[in-house]
Design a protein around this motif. Structure first.
Motif, mmCIF file in Angstrom:
data_model
loop_
_atom_site.group_PDB
_atom_site.id
_atom_site.type_symbol
_atom_site.label_atom_id
_atom_site.label_comp_id
_atom_site.label_asym_id
_atom_site.label_seq_id
_atom_site.Cartn_x
_atom_site.Cartn_y
_atom_site.Cartn_z
ATOM 1 N N VAL A 53 0.851 -1.193 0.000
ATOM 2 C CA VAL A 53 0.000 0.000 0.000
ATOM 3 C C VAL A 53 0.884 1.240 0.000
ATOM 4 N N ASP A 54 1.919 1.234 0.819
ATOM 5 C CA ASP A 54 2.830 2.376 0.871
ATOM 6 C C ASP A 54 3.509 2.604 -0.475
ATOM 7 N N ARG A 55 3.910 1.525 -1.151
ATOM 8 C CA ARG A 55 4.556 1.669 -2.468
ATOM 9 C C ARG A 55 3.575 2.242 -3.493
ATOM 10 N N VAL A 56 2.341 1.773 -3.469
ATOM 11 C CA VAL A 56 1.330 2.295 -4.401
ATOM 12 C C VAL A 56 1.125 3.790 -4.170
ATOM 13 N N PHE A 57 1.032 4.187 -2.916
ATOM 14 C CA PHE A 57 0.761 5.585 -2.598
ATOM 15 C C PHE A 57 2.001 6.474 -2.690
ATOM 16 N N ALA A 58 3.168 5.881 -2.877
ATOM 17 C CA ALA A 58 4.379 6.684 -3.066
ATOM 18 C C ALA A 58 4.402 7.337 -4.447
ATOM 19 N N ASP A 59 3.674 6.785 -5.400
ATOM 20 C CA ASP A 59 3.563 7.356 -6.742
ATOM 21 C C ASP A 59 2.305 8.216 -6.767
ATOM 22 N N GLY A 60 2.483 9.535 -6.741
ATOM 23 C CA GLY A 60 1.355 10.451 -6.639
ATOM 24 C C GLY A 60 0.312 10.284 -7.731
ATOM 25 N N ASP A 61 0.746 10.003 -8.973
ATOM 26 C CA ASP A 61 -0.203 9.820 -10.067
ATOM 27 C C ASP A 61 -1.108 8.617 -9.818
ATOM 28 N N VAL A 62 -0.537 7.554 -9.295
ATOM 29 C CA VAL A 62 -1.317 6.355 -8.986
ATOM 30 C C VAL A 62 -2.138 6.598 -7.718
ATOM 31 N N ALA A 63 -1.524 7.206 -6.733
ATOM 32 C CA ALA A 63 -2.170 7.406 -5.432
ATOM 33 C C ALA A 63 -3.470 8.190 -5.543
ATOM 34 N N VAL A 64 -3.480 9.259 -6.319
ATOM 35 C CA VAL A 64 -4.688 10.078 -6.420
ATOM 36 C C VAL A 64 -5.815 9.293 -7.085
ATOM 37 N N ASN A 65 -5.478 8.461 -8.050
ATOM 38 C CA ASN A 65 -6.504 7.659 -8.718
ATOM 39 C C ASN A 65 -7.004 6.531 -7.832
ATOM 40 N N VAL A 66 -6.098 5.863 -7.129
ATOM 41 C CA VAL A 66 -6.516 4.813 -6.200
ATOM 42 C C VAL A 66 -7.409 5.418 -5.118
ATOM 43 N N ALA A 67 -7.013 6.543 -4.572
ATOM 44 C CA ALA A 67 -7.812 7.195 -3.533
ATOM 45 C C ALA A 67 -9.208 7.539 -4.055
ATOM 46 N N GLY A 68 -9.291 8.032 -5.283
ATOM 47 C CA GLY A 68 -10.585 8.365 -5.872
ATOM 48 C C GLY A 68 -11.475 7.142 -6.035
ATOM 49 N N TYR A 69 -10.918 6.073 -6.588
ATOM 50 C CA TYR A 69 -11.698 4.841 -6.755
ATOM 51 C C TYR A 69 -12.157 4.284 -5.414
ATOM 52 N N LEU A 73 -16.083 3.829 -4.393
ATOM 53 C CA LEU A 73 -16.647 2.509 -4.105
ATOM 54 C C LEU A 73 -17.149 2.392 -2.671
ATOM 55 N N ARG A 74 -16.426 2.975 -1.757
ATOM 56 C CA ARG A 74 -16.835 2.875 -0.354
ATOM 57 C C ARG A 74 -18.189 3.545 -0.121
ATOM 58 N N ASP A 75 -18.469 4.608 -0.866
ATOM 59 C CA ASP A 75 -19.712 5.354 -0.668
ATOM 60 C C ASP A 75 -20.809 5.023 -1.676
ATOM 61 N N LEU A 76 -20.483 4.275 -2.721
ATOM 62 C CA LEU A 76 -21.452 3.989 -3.769
ATOM 63 C C LEU A 76 -22.556 3.074 -3.261
ATOM 64 N N GLU A 126 -24.333 -2.521 4.231
ATOM 65 C CA GLU A 126 -23.181 -1.892 3.578
ATOM 66 C C GLU A 126 -23.587 -1.301 2.229
ATOM 67 N N ALA A 127 -22.805 -0.338 1.782
ATOM 68 C CA ALA A 127 -23.019 0.245 0.461
ATOM 69 C C ALA A 127 -22.789 -0.827 -0.604
ATOM 70 N N ALA A 128 -23.444 -0.681 -1.734
ATOM 71 C CA ALA A 128 -23.351 -1.666 -2.823
ATOM 72 C C ALA A 128 -21.919 -1.862 -3.301
ATOM 73 N N GLY A 129 -21.103 -0.806 -3.250
ATOM 74 C CA GLY A 129 -19.735 -0.886 -3.742
ATOM 75 C C GLY A 129 -18.748 -1.492 -2.761
ATOM 76 N N ALA A 130 -19.158 -1.753 -1.529
ATOM 77 C CA ALA A 130 -18.222 -2.212 -0.496
ATOM 78 C C ALA A 130 -17.594 -3.558 -0.824
ATOM 79 N N ASP A 131 -18.389 -4.521 -1.278
ATOM 80 C CA ASP A 131 -17.811 -5.826 -1.595
ATOM 81 C C ASP A 131 -16.945 -5.749 -2.850
ATOM 82 N N ASP A 132 -17.306 -4.891 -3.797
ATOM 83 C CA ASP A 132 -16.482 -4.701 -4.987
ATOM 84 C C ASP A 132 -15.157 -4.034 -4.622
ATOM 85 N N LEU A 133 -15.190 -3.162 -3.638
ATOM 86 C CA LEU A 133 -13.970 -2.527 -3.153
ATOM 87 C C LEU A 133 -13.015 -3.579 -2.598
#
Length: 170
Positions: A53-69, A73-76, A126-133
């Motif tokens: 997780v730390d390695r994924v979030f060390a790349d800002g371009d990837v991190a912002v997209n992962v955070a968005g998804y 999903l958590r709230d969908l 749970e939200a519908a997106g939780a299991d997909d997350l």
């Protein structure tokens, strides 16, 4: 949805804390895929997951997209869930691919997402997106983490080091 550097940091921490849920799903997925493909696949520890997780979030371009998804999903949620089936599947598939990295791992993670998703079922509250997350996190991280024998060692299809092209001119 507003994504800021603070949002990204919060999502990173949320993912790290999700290890006790995601790691068993990663290992279950690896075991089942190993059986299907007649191979042994190493299991993953919570520490390996958190480090990745730390390695994924060390790349800002990837991190912002992962955070968005993750946030989406958590709230969908969709009343009755089924009408939302397509959007949570698309977001889950893309999250898995983004975590895994470029091709061909992105495609493998997308396929694995659908496999893992058949083994995750959220609670009614749970939200519908939780299991997909959870399925997306398991698919993306299990794809990028070591443990698959075909990923160990040199790739037999690598040709040269890119500097010895006989057609190159100086």
């Amino acid at each position: 949805m507003q994504v800021t550097p603070d949002t990204v940091a919060t999502e990173r921490q949320w993912l790290r804390e999700r290890a006790s849920t995601v790691v068993p799903l990663i290992n279950e997925t690896r075991t089942q895929l190993g059986e299907l493909f007649d191979t042994d696949v190493d299991s993953v520890t919570e520490m390996q997951f958190r480090d990745e997780v730390d390695r994924v979030f060390a790349d800002g371009d990837v991190a912002v997209n992962v955070a968005g998804y993750v946030g989406l999903l958590r709230d969908l949620d969709v009343t009755g869930d089924y009408p939302g089936f397509v959007v949570d599947e698309v977001l889950g598939r893309e999250l898995a691919a983004t975590i895994a990295g470029g091709q061909p791992l992105a495609l493998l993670a997308q396929a694995t997402f659908h496999f893992a998703d058949t083994h995750t079922h959220g609670d009614d509250d749970e939200a519908a997106g939780a299991d997909d997350l959870d399925a997306a996190l398991a698919a993306g991280f299990q794809t990028r983490l070591p443990g698959w024998s075909w990923r160990e060692g040199a790739n037999p299809f690598s040709v040269g080091d890119g500097r010895d092209d006989p057609t190159a001119t100086e």
